[in-house]
Design a protein around this motif. Structure first.
Motif, short mmCIF file in Angstrom:
data_model
loop_
_atom_site.label_atom_id
_atom_site.label_comp_id
_atom_site.label_asym_id
_atom_site.label_seq_id
_atom_site.Cartn_x
_atom_site.Cartn_y
_atom_site.Cartn_z
N THR A 1 -59.20 141.49 -22.00
CA THR A 1 -59.86 140.61 -22.96
C THR A 1 -60.52 141.43 -24.08
OG1 THR A 1 -60.24 139.05 -21.16
CG2 THR A 1 -61.43 138.66 -23.21
N PHE A 2 -61.16 142.54 -23.71
CA PHE A 2 -61.69 143.43 -24.75
C PHE A 2 -60.55 143.95 -25.62
CE2 PHE A 2 -65.80 144.00 -22.46
CZ PHE A 2 -66.64 143.88 -23.55
N GLY A 3 -59.41 144.24 -24.99
CA GLY A 3 -58.23 144.70 -25.73
C GLY A 3 -57.75 143.68 -26.74
N GLN A 4 -57.77 142.42 -26.37
CA GLN A 4 -57.38 141.36 -27.30
C GLN A 4 -58.29 141.34 -28.52
OE1 GLN A 4 -57.60 138.00 -24.53
NE2 GLN A 4 -55.50 137.51 -25.11
N VAL A 5 -59.59 141.40 -28.28
CA VAL A 5 -60.55 141.38 -29.39
C VAL A 5 -60.34 142.61 -30.28
CG1 VAL A 5 -63.00 141.51 -29.99
CG2 VAL A 5 -62.23 139.96 -28.17
N ALA A 6 -60.18 143.79 -29.67
CA ALA A 6 -59.97 145.03 -30.43
C ALA A 6 -58.69 144.94 -31.26
CB ALA A 6 -59.91 146.23 -29.49
N TRP A 7 -57.62 144.43 -30.67
CA TRP A 7 -56.34 144.29 -31.37
C TRP A 7 -56.49 143.39 -32.61
CZ3 TRP A 7 -51.67 146.30 -31.81
CH2 TRP A 7 -50.65 145.56 -32.37
N LEU A 8 -57.16 142.27 -32.44
CA LEU A 8 -57.36 141.36 -33.57
C LEU A 8 -58.25 141.99 -34.64
CD1 LEU A 8 -57.72 138.00 -31.65
CD2 LEU A 8 -55.80 138.71 -33.09
N LYS A 9 -59.28 142.71 -34.20
CA LYS A 9 -60.17 143.40 -35.16
C LYS A 9 -59.40 144.44 -35.96
CE LYS A 9 -64.65 142.28 -34.60
NZ LYS A 9 -65.39 141.70 -35.69
N LEU A 10 -58.59 145.25 -35.26
CA LEU A 10 -57.81 146.29 -35.94
C LEU A 10 -56.82 145.70 -36.94
CD1 LEU A 10 -57.07 148.75 -32.99
CD2 LEU A 10 -58.47 149.20 -35.02
N ARG A 11 -56.29 144.54 -36.62
CA ARG A 11 -55.32 143.88 -37.51
C ARG A 11 -56.02 142.99 -38.53
NH1 ARG A 11 -50.13 141.91 -35.11
NH2 ARG A 11 -49.55 142.45 -37.23
N ARG A 12 -57.36 143.00 -38.52
CA ARG A 12 -58.17 142.21 -39.44
C ARG A 12 -57.84 140.72 -39.38
NH1 ARG A 12 -60.64 146.21 -42.66
NH2 ARG A 12 -59.37 148.07 -42.84
N ARG A 13 -57.63 140.26 -38.15
CA ARG A 13 -57.34 138.86 -37.91
C ARG A 13 -58.60 138.16 -37.43
NH1 ARG A 13 -51.60 138.42 -36.41
NH2 ARG A 13 -50.59 139.28 -38.24
N ARG A 14 -58.61 136.86 -37.63
CA ARG A 14 -59.74 136.04 -37.18
C ARG A 14 -59.74 135.97 -35.66
NH1 ARG A 14 -60.72 130.54 -35.94
NH2 ARG A 14 -62.81 129.91 -36.52
N ILE A 15 -60.91 136.12 -35.08
CA ILE A 15 -61.06 135.97 -33.63
C ILE A 15 -61.57 134.55 -33.38
CG2 ILE A 15 -62.22 136.83 -31.56
CD1 ILE A 15 -62.36 139.57 -33.04
N GLU A 16 -60.74 133.78 -32.70
CA GLU A 16 -61.07 132.38 -32.44
C GLU A 16 -62.32 132.27 -31.57
OE1 GLU A 16 -59.31 129.72 -33.59
OE2 GLU A 16 -57.92 131.04 -34.65
N PRO A 17 -63.13 131.23 -31.78
CA PRO A 17 -64.32 131.03 -30.94
C PRO A 17 -63.97 130.98 -29.44
CG PRO A 17 -64.38 129.54 -32.82
CD PRO A 17 -63.04 130.23 -32.85
N MET A 18 -62.82 130.41 -29.11
CA MET A 18 -62.42 130.33 -27.70
C MET A 18 -62.28 131.72 -27.09
SD MET A 18 -59.38 128.11 -25.97
CE MET A 18 -57.99 128.95 -26.67
#
Length: 178
Positions: free
Chosen positions: A33-50
């Protein structure tokens, strides 16, 4: 692709559980789950509230599971997540007069307001029932049965519910007038 991305921590938990135990699987789910957040951050994507909610829950319930060496905490996590969804949908509809299901699907579908309301409340009921069912399986069956249910049963019931919703919606879709 998004479905598989969202399911990644559950899949990691499931695979690692079968290779090790529930505690190592819990670590894998937290890391995933931390990896998902990091991946989205690195790709400058929005992290959904869910995803933020899911991260918070896996850190809290997974952390308690590991710290206290008590698997009951990780078994409660899906129920709490389901019930948060149910409360969010219900409170949003009643207090804020905002239908979150319509907000997510309204651009793709045109159906009467009453249908949107019914759809929203059916999801509230589904999430409440799934939370109860998770607890029932977690505390009345063996750990391995709960793990299988978490992946196969939970996803299967979700798929059946979505298909039922699609059949229901198909009867009510309004054609756009030119």
């Amino acid at each position: 692709m998004k479905f598989l991305f969202d399911l990644f921590p559950v899949l990691c938990f499931f695979v690692v559980y079968w290779l090790s135990d529930i505690y190592v699987a819990t670590v894998a789910a937290i890391v995933a789950t931390f990896g998902q957040v990091a991946w989205l951050k690195l790709r400058r994507r929005r992290i959904e509230p869910m995803l933020w909610v899911s991260l918070g829950l896996i850190v809290v319930f997974g952390g308690l599971t590991l710290f206290l060496q008590d698997k009951r905490f990780i078994m409660w996590k899906p129920t709490v997540l389901y019930w948060i969804f149910a409360v969010a949908l219900g409170v949003s509809a009643t207090v804020f007069r905002k239908n979150l299901i319509r907000a997510m699907l309204g651009k793709e579908l045109s159906v009467p307001d009453a249908v949107w309301a019914g759809l929203n409340w059916s999801w509230v009921g589904f999430f409440l029932a799934m939370g109860v069912l998770n607890l029932y399986v977690a505390f009345n069956f063996e750990e391995a049965t709960w793990v299988k249910f978490k992946l196969v049963g939970g996803m299967g019931l979700m798929l059946l519910f979505v298909l039922a919703q699609a059949v229901f919606l198909a009867r009510h879709i309004q054609e756009e007038k030119p």
